[in-house]
Write a protein that holds these residues in place. Structure first.
Motif, PDB file in Angstrom:
ATOM      1  N   GLU A  29      89.086  28.703  16.169  1.00 50.30           N
ATOM      2  CA  GLU A  29      87.937  28.492  17.038  1.00 50.30           C
ATOM      3  C   GLU A  29      86.809  29.383  16.538  1.00 50.30           C
ATOM      4  O   GLU A  29      86.548  30.453  17.086  1.00 50.30           O
ATOM      5  CB  GLU A  29      88.285  28.804  18.490  1.00 50.30           C
ATOM      6  N   ARG A  31      83.382  31.283  15.618  1.00 49.26           N
ATOM      7  CA  ARG A  31      82.118  31.635  16.262  1.00 49.26           C
ATOM      8  C   ARG A  31      81.113  31.908  15.154  1.00 49.26           C
ATOM      9  O   ARG A  31      81.324  32.813  14.343  1.00 49.26           O
ATOM     10  CB  ARG A  31      82.279  32.875  17.142  1.00 49.26           C
ATOM     11  N   HIS A 275      91.134  18.462  18.480  1.00 47.57           N
ATOM     12  CA  HIS A 275      90.550  19.797  18.332  1.00 47.57           C
ATOM     13  C   HIS A 275      89.066  19.717  17.962  1.00 47.57           C
ATOM     14  O   HIS A 275      88.256  20.526  18.427  1.00 47.57           O
ATOM     15  CB  HIS A 275      91.319  20.586  17.277  1.00 47.57           C
ATOM     16  N   ARG A 278      86.599  19.862  20.652  1.00 49.60           N
ATOM     17  CA  ARG A 278      86.387  21.146  21.339  1.00 49.60           C
ATOM     18  C   ARG A 278      85.595  22.135  20.491  1.00 49.60           C
ATOM     19  O   ARG A 278      85.309  23.243  20.955  1.00 49.60           O
ATOM     20  CB  ARG A 278      87.739  21.752  21.712  1.00 49.60           C
ATOM     21  N   VAL A 279      85.265  21.767  19.245  1.00 49.81           N
ATOM     22  CA  VAL A 279      84.514  22.643  18.348  1.00 49.81           C
ATOM     23  C   VAL A 279      83.179  21.970  18.032  1.00 49.81           C
ATOM     24  O   VAL A 279      83.154  20.799  17.652  1.00 49.81           O
ATOM     25  CB  VAL A 279      85.299  22.902  17.040  1.00 49.81           C
ATOM     26  N   HIS A 280      82.088  22.711  18.179  1.00 47.20           N
ATOM     27  CA  HIS A 280      80.781  22.114  17.892  1.00 47.20           C
ATOM     28  C   HIS A 280      80.692  21.778  16.407  1.00 47.20           C
ATOM     29  O   HIS A 280      81.139  22.558  15.561  1.00 47.20           O
ATOM     30  CB  HIS A 280      79.652  23.083  18.262  1.00 47.20           C
ATOM     31  N   ARG A 283      80.050  24.178  13.560  1.00 46.83           N
ATOM     32  CA  ARG A 283      81.072  25.143  13.170  1.00 46.83           C
ATOM     33  C   ARG A 283      82.137  24.542  12.256  1.00 46.83           C
ATOM     34  O   ARG A 283      83.090  25.232  11.892  1.00 46.83           O
ATOM     35  CB  ARG A 283      81.747  25.722  14.422  1.00 46.83           C
ATOM     36  N   TYR A 284      81.994  23.264  11.894  1.00 47.60           N
ATOM     37  CA  TYR A 284      83.032  22.636  11.084  1.00 47.60           C
ATOM     38  C   TYR A 284      83.144  23.276   9.706  1.00 47.60           C
ATOM     39  O   TYR A 284      84.228  23.333   9.126  1.00 47.60           O
ATOM     40  CB  TYR A 284      82.768  21.137  10.932  1.00 47.60           C
ATOM     41  N   LEU A 287      85.096  26.312  10.158  1.00 48.24           N
ATOM     42  CA  LEU A 287      86.477  25.949  10.459  1.00 48.24           C
ATOM     43  C   LEU A 287      87.339  25.946   9.198  1.00 48.24           C
ATOM     44  O   LEU A 287      88.550  26.200   9.249  1.00 48.24           O
ATOM     45  CB  LEU A 287      86.501  24.567  11.117  1.00 48.24           C
TER      46      LEU A 287
END
Length: 369
Positions: A29, A31, A275, A278-280, A283-284, A287
């Protein structure tokens, strides 16, 4: 700036531990601070070393060689002082307005997927005679994410002192993006920022088939006025003279390769799709920090358009970072339904299939013969 990964078993700026086995993207996750979004507005690793002289035009498509000549001249014309009269970057101070140019101060590379538009756009960035801090390169999604992180006015101040803004994969998926980008680019052009963009859609046709584009005709026409279209014809170079995409492997082969490959991730495809919701999308990229290969089991067709569009963004980030993808399940050319491939986002889906197929070829050596 390092990115923190908040999850059980995740790392905080440390290299992955090979003995622990493959990592899981679903356990990450990330940030991403706003400063990183700005600092990373440079050509991605795959295009870090490309130049105009490394682009190989298709001899049967004269528009490709013509594009190199045109863009080389465009880059040369961006030398000298910034249009605002200062060559220094303006982060938080208000730059004086410059008169908007009478002619378009931008080029728009229009063509099908896989004809080398991103290669040419990155080459333009490298060839422009300005320090990297005065040039920005990002996808359309990354640009809108930057506005979301910094706010509209701060984005104008941050980019307003630049010599050049390159926007890859320019597409308008909703009315909000149309108004936002139209306003942003108009403000940047006023400050003398040159623009360059790539897309599979002519600037006057942006948004067509996705929303009621006629209701936003003024904004779309305003965007079109900033650019001089440059058509690039040709076939997808990723398939030019190459074999067909490799068939998917078995679950056992994928898992074995993941455990044998240091820095690999291993995830169940449906779980990864959940998943991603749930992640903007901004941010991929984070990731995949530190990931050397993505291994996926049970690949199935995506269930809906929202999921499909998120997968397109992930495919772009994996391709940018040259991360091979090893998979079991259905082949990548069966990820999207016929309705999706015939709908308004079809060009995005074809690009994703093309890129994932290329990454699947790159992954073949991971499986022990």
């Amino acid at each position: 700036m390092p990115t923190s990964l908040s999850a059980s078993g995740s790392t905080h700026g440390r290299a992955p531990i090979a003995e622990a086995g493959p990592q899981s993207l679903c356990a990450r996750e990330p940030r991403v601070p706003a400063e990183r979004l700005v600092a990373e507005m440079v050509p991605p690793p795959r295009f870090d070393s490309v130049r105009f002289d490394t682009y190989v035009p298709d001899p049967t498509q004269p528009s490709q060689a013509e594009a190199v000549t045109t863009l080389s001249g465009f880059a040369a014309g961006l030398g000298g002082a910034h249009a605002t009269g200062s060559g220094k970057r303006r982060w938080f101070s208000r730059a004086p307005k410059a008169a908007a140019p009478a002619a378009p101060r931008g080029v728009y590379l229009d063509g099908g997927y896989g004809v080398g538009k991103t290669h040419l756009l990155a080459s333009l960035w490298h060839a422009t005679p300005a320090e990297p801090a005065l040039k920005a390169f990002g996808t359309f999604v990354e640009l809108t994410n930057l506005v979301g992180a910094l706010g509209f006015q701060q984005t104008v101040e941050t980019l307003g002192g630049h010599r050049l803004l390159c926007i890859d994969e320019f597409e308008l998926d909703d009315p909000g993006d149309t108004v936002l980008v139209s306003s942003l680019l108009s403000r940047l052009v006023e400050r003398g920022v040159a623009l360059a963009a790539t897309s599979n859609t002519l600037p006057g046709k942006l948004g067509e088939g996705r929303f009621a584009a006629a209701d936003f005709l003024r904004e779309i026409q305003g965007l079109s006025a900033h650019f001089r279209p440059l058509r690039i014809d040709g076939q997808d170079y990723r398939h030019r003279g190459l074999p067909e995409a490799p068939a998917p492997f078995s679950d056992e082969q994928v898992a074995k390769a993941a455990y044998a490959t240091e820095g690999a991730s291993l995830d169940d495809f449906p779980g990864l799709l959940d998943h991603l919701a749930r992640v903007h999308p901004s941010r991929y990229g984070a990731l995949t920090d530190g990931i050397t290969a993505v291994c996926l089991t049970d690949v199935v067709p995506v269930p809906d358009q929202s999921t499909a569009l998120r997968l397109v963004v992930l495919a772009d980030r994996l391709y940018d970072r040259e991360i091979p993808v090893l998979a079991s399940g259905v082949p990548f050319d069966r990820l999207f339904s016929d309705d999706m491939l015939n709908g308004g986002y079809r060009k995005k889906y074809f690009r994703a299939i093309s890129r994932l197929t290329a990454l699947a070829r790159d992954a073949k050596p991971l499986v022990a013969q």
